[in-house]
Write a protein that holds these residues in place. Structure first.
Motif, PDB file in Angstrom:
ATOM      1  N   ASN A  27      19.854  -1.857  16.236  1.00 25.50           N
ATOM      2  CA  ASN A  27      18.652  -1.619  15.913  1.00 25.50           C
ATOM      3  C   ASN A  27      17.570  -1.729  16.951  1.00 25.50           C
ATOM      4  O   ASN A  27      16.716  -2.461  16.766  1.00 25.50           O
ATOM      5  CB  ASN A  27      18.359  -2.025  14.584  1.00 25.50           C
ATOM      6  CG  ASN A  27      17.280  -1.399  13.778  1.00 25.50           C
ATOM      7  OD1 ASN A  27      16.600  -0.274  14.380  1.00 25.50           O
ATOM      8  ND2 ASN A  27      16.609  -1.851  12.939  1.00 25.50           N
ATOM      9  N   GLU A  65      15.009  -0.052  17.991  1.00 22.84           N
ATOM     10  CA  GLU A  65      13.677   0.295  17.716  1.00 22.84           C
ATOM     11  C   GLU A  65      13.244  -0.396  16.282  1.00 22.84           C
ATOM     12  O   GLU A  65      12.005  -0.103  16.044  1.00 22.84           O
ATOM     13  CB  GLU A  65      13.591   1.857  17.330  1.00 22.84           C
ATOM     14  CG  GLU A  65      13.915   2.472  18.831  1.00 22.84           C
ATOM     15  CD  GLU A  65      13.992   4.049  18.483  1.00 22.84           C
ATOM     16  OE1 GLU A  65      13.802   4.578  17.677  1.00 22.84           O
ATOM     17  OE2 GLU A  65      14.401   4.734  19.494  1.00 22.84           O
ATOM     18  N   ASP A 119      18.341   4.484  15.116  1.00 26.46           N
ATOM     19  CA  ASP A 119      16.967   4.777  15.801  1.00 26.46           C
ATOM     20  C   ASP A 119      16.362   5.972  15.480  1.00 26.46           C
ATOM     21  O   ASP A 119      16.895   6.563  14.376  1.00 26.46           O
ATOM     22  CB  ASP A 119      17.198   4.870  17.396  1.00 26.46           C
ATOM     23  CG  ASP A 119      18.078   6.152  17.936  1.00 26.46           C
ATOM     24  OD1 ASP A 119      18.589   6.919  16.939  1.00 26.46           O
ATOM     25  OD2 ASP A 119      18.501   6.039  19.026  1.00 26.46           O
ATOM     26  N   HIS A 120      15.286   6.472  15.855  1.00 29.65           N
ATOM     27  CA  HIS A 120      14.601   7.562  15.854  1.00 29.65           C
ATOM     28  C   HIS A 120      15.546   8.759  15.259  1.00 29.65           C
ATOM     29  O   HIS A 120      15.429   9.678  14.581  1.00 29.65           O
ATOM     30  CB  HIS A 120      13.427   7.835  16.237  1.00 29.65           C
ATOM     31  CG  HIS A 120      13.840   8.590  17.598  1.00 29.65           C
ATOM     32  ND1 HIS A 120      14.225   7.557  18.658  1.00 29.65           N
ATOM     33  CD2 HIS A 120      13.731   9.646  18.241  1.00 29.65           C
ATOM     34  CE1 HIS A 120      14.364   8.349  19.736  1.00 29.65           C
ATOM     35  NE2 HIS A 120      13.953   9.472  19.415  1.00 29.65           N
TER      36      HIS A 120
END
Length: 198
Positions: A86, A88, A153-154
């Protein structure tokens, strides 16, 4: 000798499913660490299933995937561990998977079964063979990098499923997990078309 494992991999040929090459390579490296008397006993136990699956130690490493390919999905989550990567620091979704039923849990189960049946001199060779095949396969799974984590992530707020959703481009769009498999793929045996996008 590690070099002979690479030679074995180069000789596997197109009769072996391309997914199995990584597993067979890990199994061959492990085999080289065992003495002849241990290998004789292992081969004897593995031979119980020879009528149903490819014969031999290296071929036994693909057994669990062969079962999945035949539609036996009861152990489907046992092949990987979804350790979150992870970068972000996004909020992770709540997992719907039963906690612990992953490859590390499966390996622990193999070892507990071996310990239990070793105490019973009348235990069935079938149990030893089944667990030995599972152990060989799951050790191969934990040595496959994309079986050990997933990206959050995004772009993948719910995870990339160990590279199964991440796309790379190599002549045409390709799932990342398939690209990794191609790195140990024998050149004259094409990968399964379902792994390509488009």
């Amino acid at each position: 000798m590690r070099v002979s494992a690479l030679v074995l991999l180069s000789l596997l040929g197109s009769t072996v499913a391309w997914w199995g090459n990584g597993h067979m390579l890990v199994a061959e490296i492990a085999r080289q660490e065992l003495d002849a008397s241990k290998m004789e006993k292992i081969e004897s136990l593995l031979s119980i299933y020879d009528a149903y699956f490819l014969k031999g130690y290296a071929a036994a490493s693909t057994w669990e995937d062969d079962l999945k390919d035949d539609g036996f999905n009861a152990m489907a989550t046992w092949h990987f561990a979804d350790t979150a990567y992870n970068p972000e620091n996004i909020t992770l979704p709540i997992s719907t998977r039963v906690p612990g039923e992953d490859v590390m849990w499966a390996l622990q189960g193999c070892m507990e079964t071996f310990s239990s049946v070793a105490k019973n001199p009348a235990s069935s060779p079938w149990i030893w063979s089944f667990q030995l095949r599972a152990l060989i396969h799951f050790v191969g799974d934990v040595h496959q990098p994309l079986h050990n984590g997933q990206l959050f992530d995004h772009q993948f707020p719910n995870g990339d499923e160990g590279g199964n959703l991440y796309v790379v481009f190599l002549f045409q769009p390709l799932f990342c997990v398939a690209y990794w498999g191609l790195q140990v793929h024998h050149a004259d045996s094409p990968p399964e078309p379902a792994l390509y996008l488009g």
